[in-house]
Design an enzyme around this catalytic site. Structure first.
Site, PDB file in Angstrom:
ATOM      1  N   LYS A 236       0.814  -1.220   0.000  1.00 46.11           N
ATOM      2  CA  LYS A 236       0.000   0.000   0.000  1.00 46.11           C
ATOM      3  C   LYS A 236       0.841   1.261   0.000  1.00 46.11           C
ATOM      4  O   LYS A 236       0.350   2.320  -0.365  1.00 46.11           O
ATOM      5  CB  LYS A 236      -0.890   0.016   1.237  1.00 46.11           C
TER       6      LYS A 236
ATOM      7  N   GLY B 217       7.789  -5.977  -7.549  1.00 49.26           N
ATOM      8  CA  GLY B 217       7.263  -6.054  -8.914  1.00 49.26           C
ATOM      9  C   GLY B 217       7.229  -4.676  -9.557  1.00 49.26           C
ATOM     10  O   GLY B 217       7.896  -3.746  -9.092  1.00 49.26           O
TER      11      GLY B 217
ATOM     12  N   ILE C 154       5.097 -13.912  -7.762  1.00 47.44           N
ATOM     13  CA  ILE C 154       4.680 -15.241  -8.197  1.00 47.44           C
ATOM     14  C   ILE C 154       4.006 -15.160  -9.566  1.00 47.44           C
ATOM     15  O   ILE C 154       3.959 -16.132 -10.291  1.00 47.44           O
ATOM     16  CB  ILE C 154       3.723 -15.915  -7.193  1.00 47.44           C
ATOM     17  N   ASP C 155       3.478 -13.967  -9.929  1.00 50.34           N
ATOM     18  CA  ASP C 155       2.691 -13.835 -11.163  1.00 50.34           C
ATOM     19  C   ASP C 155       3.543 -13.967 -12.435  1.00 50.34           C
ATOM     20  O   ASP C 155       3.006 -14.211 -13.516  1.00 50.34           O
ATOM     21  CB  ASP C 155       1.974 -12.482 -11.200  1.00 50.34           C
TER      22      ASP C 155
ATOM     23  N   ARG D 160      -3.180 -12.224 -11.219  1.00 52.25           N
ATOM     24  CA  ARG D 160      -3.717 -10.941 -11.697  1.00 52.25           C
ATOM     25  C   ARG D 160      -4.074 -11.033 -13.189  1.00 52.25           C
ATOM     26  O   ARG D 160      -4.765 -11.956 -13.575  1.00 52.25           O
ATOM     27  CB  ARG D 160      -2.724  -9.800 -11.426  1.00 52.25           C
TER      28      ARG D 160
HETATM   29  O1  F6P Z   1       0.754 -10.044  -7.288  1.00 52.31           O
HETATM   30  C1  F6P Z   1       0.799 -11.145  -6.443  1.00 52.31           C
HETATM   31  C2  F6P Z   1      -0.578 -11.538  -6.010  1.00 52.31           C
HETATM   32  O2  F6P Z   1      -0.464 -12.689  -5.201  1.00 52.31           O
HETATM   33  C3  F6P Z   1      -1.579 -11.742  -7.129  1.00 52.31           C
HETATM   34  O3  F6P Z   1      -1.437 -12.959  -7.792  1.00 52.31           O
HETATM   35  C4  F6P Z   1      -2.881 -11.579  -6.388  1.00 52.31           C
HETATM   36  O4  F6P Z   1      -3.909 -11.135  -7.239  1.00 52.31           O
HETATM   37  C5  F6P Z   1      -2.560 -10.516  -5.385  1.00 52.31           C
HETATM   38  O5  F6P Z   1      -1.167 -10.536  -5.198  1.00 52.31           O
HETATM   39  C6  F6P Z   1      -3.254 -10.715  -4.051  1.00 52.31           C
HETATM   40  O6  F6P Z   1      -2.979  -9.612  -3.260  1.00 52.31           O
HETATM   41  P1  F6P Z   1      -3.324  -9.526  -1.714  1.00 52.31           P
HETATM   42  O7  F6P Z   1      -2.251 -10.281  -0.976  1.00 52.31           O
HETATM   43  O8  F6P Z   1      -3.279  -8.074  -1.434  1.00 52.31           O
HETATM   44  O9  F6P Z   1      -4.658 -10.157  -1.508  1.00 52.31           O
END
Ligand code: F6P
Length: 364
Positions: free
Chosen positions: A77, A119, A143-144, A188
């Site tokens: 954030k 990222g 991981i994406d 994502r």
């Molecule tokens: O970008 C990494 C990721 O794990 C995505 O695959 C997923 O959409 C997102 O982060 C989830 O984010 P959070 O941990 O804020 O729920």
């Protein structure tokens, strides 16, 4: 000639992933050899905003290679250029640029540069510091696997292993009950986890965001498998995948995050569609943060160490404002803003798609 950097701050930003500690270890150990001090900034850019940091030495980074998460903590954030300090009377965030505050904390702690492990969002957050003259080196994490400029980022292989293991387990219970099992995975807007994980687990259907799918094709595949005597169907669906004519399913919006869209729900929806429109009972599983937790697989440990070593090398060579990367299995570096505003999506002519199709996997 610019004098050699003596102390750098290191932070991990964005969502965590397996291999972060392996990178922290590699950078710190390598820079120790050349007498560059490393200061760990806590909770990503939030720690720089709040001035929370601590020295990292051999004792702090020894034995963390295989540990999941990040010993420094992370935040997805805290963007210093647009930081939500409080909410107004309507509950809307009030944005402030706190870059100067961060620069003061960096100076007070003697930081002459930053290593930012994250990222595209984290690298974009680093740009105001680059522009203000605080050099940065980026290391791609997610991981994406969607960071532009590198063929692969660490954490991805571990997530793929988790998906593959999950499919192995789901297959046996699906077989027992003649069911379709829909597995929703992260990623994502990029389908890399679904594609590679589905391929590794022998999924019958793989649905990725880059290719809107037809529900009737998925239903048809399920029916055809039953008619051929197959006991189950495994569908891997990426969280950002969308049925033709529809948008992706959004679980919630977080306006204070640089990634405000939180995907979720496509797996449950699709399982209901299959149950309603086919003769087969379907269930869904959301793999969620299991893909991000735990120990990194060997590939990610090696990649993290290679990235860390290359980043340390750049500091020692006084090369700044680069992101380390892998291209054609060679360690390289690219401008740190290479990934800004871009995503590395799955090209529909990618050979992984061809390989999956060759074993009769359907893409809907
Ligand atoms: O970008 C990494 C990721 O794990 C995505 O695959 C997923 O959409 C997102 O982060 C989830 O984010 P959070 O941990 O804020 O729920």
């Amino acid at each position: 000639m610019t004098s050699k950097t003596k102390r750098v701050g290191l932070l991990t930003g964005g969502g965590d992933c397996p291999g972060l500690n392996a990178v922290i270890r590699a950078v710190t150990k390598d820079l120790l050899r050349t007498h560059i001090e490393v200061v760990g900034i806590e909770d990503g850019f939030l720690g720089l905003i709040e001035g929370r940091m601590r020295p990292l030495g051999y004792d702090q980074v020894s034995s963390i290679l295989a540990v999941g998460g990040t010993i420094l903590g992370s935040s997805n954030k805290a963007n210093p250029a647009k930081f939500a300090t409080e909410l107004d009377e309507h509950g809307e965030p009030i944005w402030r640029d706190v870059t100067q505050q961060c620069l003061e904390h960096a100076e007070a702690n003697g930081l002459e540069g930053l290593v930012v492990i994250g990222g595209d969002g984290t690298h974009a957050c680093a740009m105001p510091f680059v522009e203000a003259g605080l050099p940065c080196i980026g290391i791609p994490k997610t991981i994406d696997n969607d960071v532009y400029g590198t063929d692969v980022s660490f954490g991805f292989s571990t997530a793929v292993q988790v998906v593959s293991d999950a499919i192995d387990r789901l297959r046996t219970t699906a077989d027992s009950h003649h069911r379709a099992l829909v597995l929703e995975v992260m990623g994502r807007n990029a389908g890399w986890i679904a594609l590679a994980g589905g391929l590794a687990g022998g999924a019958d259907v793989i649905l990725i965001p880059e290719h809107p799918f037809r529900v009737d094709r998925v239903v048809d595949k399920v029916e055809r498998r039953i008619k051929r005597g197959r006991r189950s169907t495994i569908v891997v669906v990426s969280e950002g995948a969308k049925a033709m004519g529809q948008g992706p399913m959004v679980r919630r919006l977080d306006p204070t995050s640089p990634d405000p869209i939180k995907f979720g729900g496509i797996g449950a929806w699709l399982a209901d569609e299959i149950s309603t429109h086919s003769s087969v009972d379907a269930r869904n599983v959301v793999l969620g943060h299991l893909q991000r937790g735990g120990t990194p697989v060997a590939f990610d440990r090696v990649l993290s160490t290679r990235f860390g070593h290359h980043a340390a090398k750049l500091w020692n060579q006084n090369v700044h404002n680069r992101m380390v990367a892998v291209q054609a299995d060679r360690m390289v570096d690219v401008p740190i803003d290479e990934s800004a505003g871009k995503q590395r999506l799955v090209p529909l002519d990618h050979e992984l798609i061809a390989a999956a199709r060759s074993v009769w996997t359907d893409f809907g």
